[in-house]
Scaffold this active site. Structure first.
Site, PDB file in Angstrom:
ATOM      1  N   HIS A   1       3.319  11.814   1.045  1.00 47.65           N
ATOM      2  CA  HIS A   1       4.335  11.108   1.845  1.00 47.65           C
ATOM      3  C   HIS A   1       5.384  12.103   2.337  1.00 47.65           C
ATOM      4  CE1 HIS A   1       6.636   7.423   2.879  1.00 47.65           C
ATOM      5  NE2 HIS A   1       7.711   8.103   2.506  1.00 47.65           N
TER       6      HIS A   1
ATOM      7  N   MET B 103      13.683  12.800   8.630  1.00 48.92           N
ATOM      8  CA  MET B 103      15.008  12.204   8.891  1.00 48.92           C
ATOM      9  C   MET B 103      15.740  13.053   9.927  1.00 48.92           C
ATOM     10  SD  MET B 103      16.175  11.373   5.000  1.00 48.92           S
ATOM     11  CE  MET B 103      15.017  10.746   3.769  1.00 48.92           C
TER      12      MET B 103
ATOM     13  N   ASP C  60       8.590   1.836  -0.978  1.00 50.52           N
ATOM     14  CA  ASP C  60       9.161   3.191  -1.012  1.00 50.52           C
ATOM     15  C   ASP C  60      10.604   3.131  -1.513  1.00 50.52           C
ATOM     16  OD1 ASP C  60      10.006   5.770  -0.502  1.00 50.52           O
ATOM     17  OD2 ASP C  60       9.634   5.700   1.655  1.00 50.52           O
ATOM     18  N   GLY C  61      10.851   3.811  -2.660  1.00 52.59           N
ATOM     19  CA  GLY C  61      12.213   3.971  -3.151  1.00 52.59           C
ATOM     20  C   GLY C  61      12.408   3.453  -4.561  1.00 52.59           C
TER      21      GLY C  61
ATOM     22  N   GLY D 187       9.102   9.684  -5.358  1.00 56.44           N
ATOM     23  CA  GLY D 187       9.609  11.041  -5.210  1.00 56.44           C
ATOM     24  C   GLY D 187      10.113  11.581  -6.524  1.00 56.44           C
ATOM     25  N   SER D 188      11.325  11.138  -6.911  1.00 50.61           N
ATOM     26  CA  SER D 188      11.940  11.704  -8.110  1.00 50.61           C
ATOM     27  C   SER D 188      11.136  11.382  -9.374  1.00 50.61           C
ATOM     28  CB  SER D 188      13.381  11.213  -8.241  1.00 50.61           C
ATOM     29  OG  SER D 188      13.443   9.826  -8.042  1.00 50.61           O
TER      30      SER D 188
ATOM     31  N   SER E 293       6.418  11.483  -2.664  1.00 53.21           N
ATOM     32  CA  SER E 293       7.284  11.889  -1.552  1.00 53.21           C
ATOM     33  C   SER E 293       7.742  13.320  -1.781  1.00 53.21           C
ATOM     34  CB  SER E 293       8.507  10.976  -1.482  1.00 53.21           C
ATOM     35  OG  SER E 293       9.506  11.615  -0.719  1.00 53.21           O
TER      36      SER E 293
ATOM     37  N   PHE F 178      17.777   9.006   1.258  1.00 47.86           N
ATOM     38  CA  PHE F 178      17.858   9.911   0.111  1.00 47.86           C
ATOM     39  C   PHE F 178      16.845   9.532  -0.962  1.00 47.86           C
ATOM     40  CE2 PHE F 178      21.951   9.516   2.164  1.00 47.86           C
ATOM     41  CZ  PHE F 178      22.249  10.850   2.433  1.00 47.86           C
ATOM     42  N   GLY F 179      16.400  10.536  -1.697  1.00 52.36           N
ATOM     43  CA  GLY F 179      15.579  10.292  -2.870  1.00 52.36           C
ATOM     44  C   GLY F 179      16.480   9.976  -4.060  1.00 52.36           C
TER      45      GLY F 179
ATOM     46  N   MET G  81      11.015  -0.956   2.365  1.00 52.45           N
ATOM     47  CA  MET G  81      11.939  -0.062   1.667  1.00 52.45           C
ATOM     48  C   MET G  81      12.527  -0.793   0.456  1.00 52.45           C
ATOM     49  SD  MET G  81      11.811   2.781   3.285  1.00 52.45           S
ATOM     50  CE  MET G  81      12.975   3.612   2.201  1.00 52.45           C
TER      51      MET G  81
ATOM     52  N   MET H  27      12.211   8.388   9.970  1.00 48.56           N
ATOM     53  CA  MET H  27      13.530   7.736   9.887  1.00 48.56           C
ATOM     54  C   MET H  27      14.382   8.399  10.958  1.00 48.56           C
ATOM     55  SD  MET H  27      13.700   7.637   5.746  1.00 48.56           S
ATOM     56  CE  MET H  27      12.321   8.778   5.643  1.00 48.56           C
TER      57      MET H  27
ATOM     58  N   HIS I 125       6.569   9.245   7.343  1.00 50.37           N
ATOM     59  CA  HIS I 125       7.556   8.170   7.420  1.00 50.37           C
ATOM     60  C   HIS I 125       8.704   8.653   8.292  1.00 50.37           C
ATOM     61  CE1 HIS I 125      10.724   5.708   4.873  1.00 50.37           C
ATOM     62  NE2 HIS I 125      10.715   5.350   6.142  1.00 50.37           N
TER      63      HIS I 125
ATOM     64  N   ASP J 138       8.861  12.528   4.482  1.00 46.40           N
ATOM     65  CA  ASP J 138      10.035  11.823   4.999  1.00 46.40           C
ATOM     66  C   ASP J 138      10.710  12.649   6.084  1.00 46.40           C
ATOM     67  OD1 ASP J 138      10.214   9.400   3.356  1.00 46.40           O
ATOM     68  OD2 ASP J 138      10.397  10.813   1.688  1.00 46.40           O
TER      69      ASP J 138
HETATM   70  C1  DX5 Z   1      14.014   7.498   1.147  1.00 46.24           C
HETATM   71  C2  DX5 Z   1      12.629   8.026   1.330  1.00 46.24           C
HETATM   72  C3  DX5 Z   1      11.797   8.010   0.117  1.00 46.24           C
HETATM   73  C4  DX5 Z   1      12.316   8.811  -1.029  1.00 46.24           C
HETATM   74  C5  DX5 Z   1      11.779   8.221  -2.285  1.00 46.24           C
HETATM   75  O1  DX5 Z   1      14.624   7.381   2.376  1.00 46.24           O
HETATM   76  O2  DX5 Z   1      11.955   7.283   2.316  1.00 46.24           O
HETATM   77  O3  DX5 Z   1      10.446   8.350   0.424  1.00 46.24           O
HETATM   78  O4  DX5 Z   1      11.968  10.158  -0.958  1.00 46.24           O
HETATM   79  O5  DX5 Z   1      12.338   8.893  -3.356  1.00 46.24           O
HETATM   80  P1  DX5 Z   1      12.502   8.207  -4.775  1.00 46.24           P
HETATM   81  O6  DX5 Z   1      11.118   7.857  -5.255  1.00 46.24           O
HETATM   82  O7  DX5 Z   1      13.164   9.261  -5.590  1.00 46.24           O
HETATM   83  O8  DX5 Z   1      13.347   6.978  -4.594  1.00 46.24           O
HETATM   84 ZN    ZN Z   2       9.744   7.558   2.608  1.00 45.25          ZN
END
Ligand code: DX5
Ligand code: ZN
Length: 214
Positions: A31, A35, A173-174, A195-196, A6, A141-142, A135, A66, A64, A33
């Site tokens: 990926h 928002m 995801d997450g 992501g992180s 992500s 948020f990541g 999810m 949101m 994705h 995101d």
């Molecule tokens: C959250 C996002 C994710 C997020 C994942 O709303 O949809 O894609 O970036 O980040 P991590 O892997 O750090 O949870």
């Molecule tokens: Zn996502």
């Protein structure tokens, strides 16, 4: 396991470099995101930045959404030819219609479920989608903590997928990392978003991606 880093956790000052590096490190999808500050309490990127992402990537985009107004955003991103566009079922009055619309644009439709949303809510959409995204954090948020009930949810979803559309993929995801990946695999998950764990990994992007490709 397919791996979709992500870019929410990438360095936006060096976005093209980060994307090049994850693509060279063996990721399967990129990926993105999106928002809108309404459906979720965060605001990210629009088509200007995502078109720069599309230029930098050698891997397909997994967008994705949101957002509140799904069709408006589908129309914004469709010209970038992503492989997947996923939208949240909680925010769509006519998910079946939107799935058909996304497919008519030559894009593979996917549906996203928040951590509390019943799995059965997608039962009669499964024949028409290519992927369901579960999810494993609350969207927005990541860097949040993995919610383990997604494992039971993935197992239940897999039973329905086997019945209605065995080709449909399960994406999670997450909070995905090198430890929970084994339980995700065992639960029948096919694609993980990270992501992180990827962009913050001290051992580098390649190590992180390799450790998820089990
Ligand atoms: C959250 C996002 C994710 C997020 C994942 O709303 O949809 O894609 O970036 O980040 P991590 O892997 O750090 O949870
Ligand atoms: Zn996502």
């Amino acid at each position: 396991m397919l791996v979709a880093p992500s870019i929410l956790s990438a360095d936006f000052g060096n976005l093209a470099n980060d994307i090049e590096e994850i693509c060279n490190s063996g990721c399967d999808l990129v990926h993105v995101d999106v928002m809108d500050g309404h459906f979720v309490p965060n605001l990210t990127i629009g088509p200007v930045v995502v078109s720069a992402v599309a230029k930098a990537t050698t891997k397909p985009l997994d967008i994705h959404l949101m957002v509140e107004n799904n069709t408006f955003f589908v129309d914004l991103f469709a010209p970038l030819k992503p492989k997947y566009i996923s939208f949240h079922i909680e925010e769509e009055k006519h998910p079946h219609r939107l799935v058909q619309y996304i497919r008519s644009l030559g894009i593979q439709p996917a549906i996203v479920l928040n951590p509390h949303t019943p799995i059965e809510s997608v039962e009669f959409l499964l024949e028409d989608v290519d992927m369901v995204l579960l999810m494993s954090v609350n969207p927005g948020f990541g860097g949040q903590k993995f919610i383990p009930s997604v494992l039971e949810r993935a197992k239940r979803l897999k039973v329905l997928i086997d019945k209605y559309n065995p080709n449909c993929l399960i994406e999670v995801d997450g909070g995905v990392n090198g430890e929970n990946i084994y339980a995700l695999k065992e639960a029948g998950v096919n694609v993980v978003v990270a992501g992180s764990y990827v962009f913050g990994n001290k051992k580098g992007y390649k190590f992180a991606i390799d450790s998820l490709k089990i």
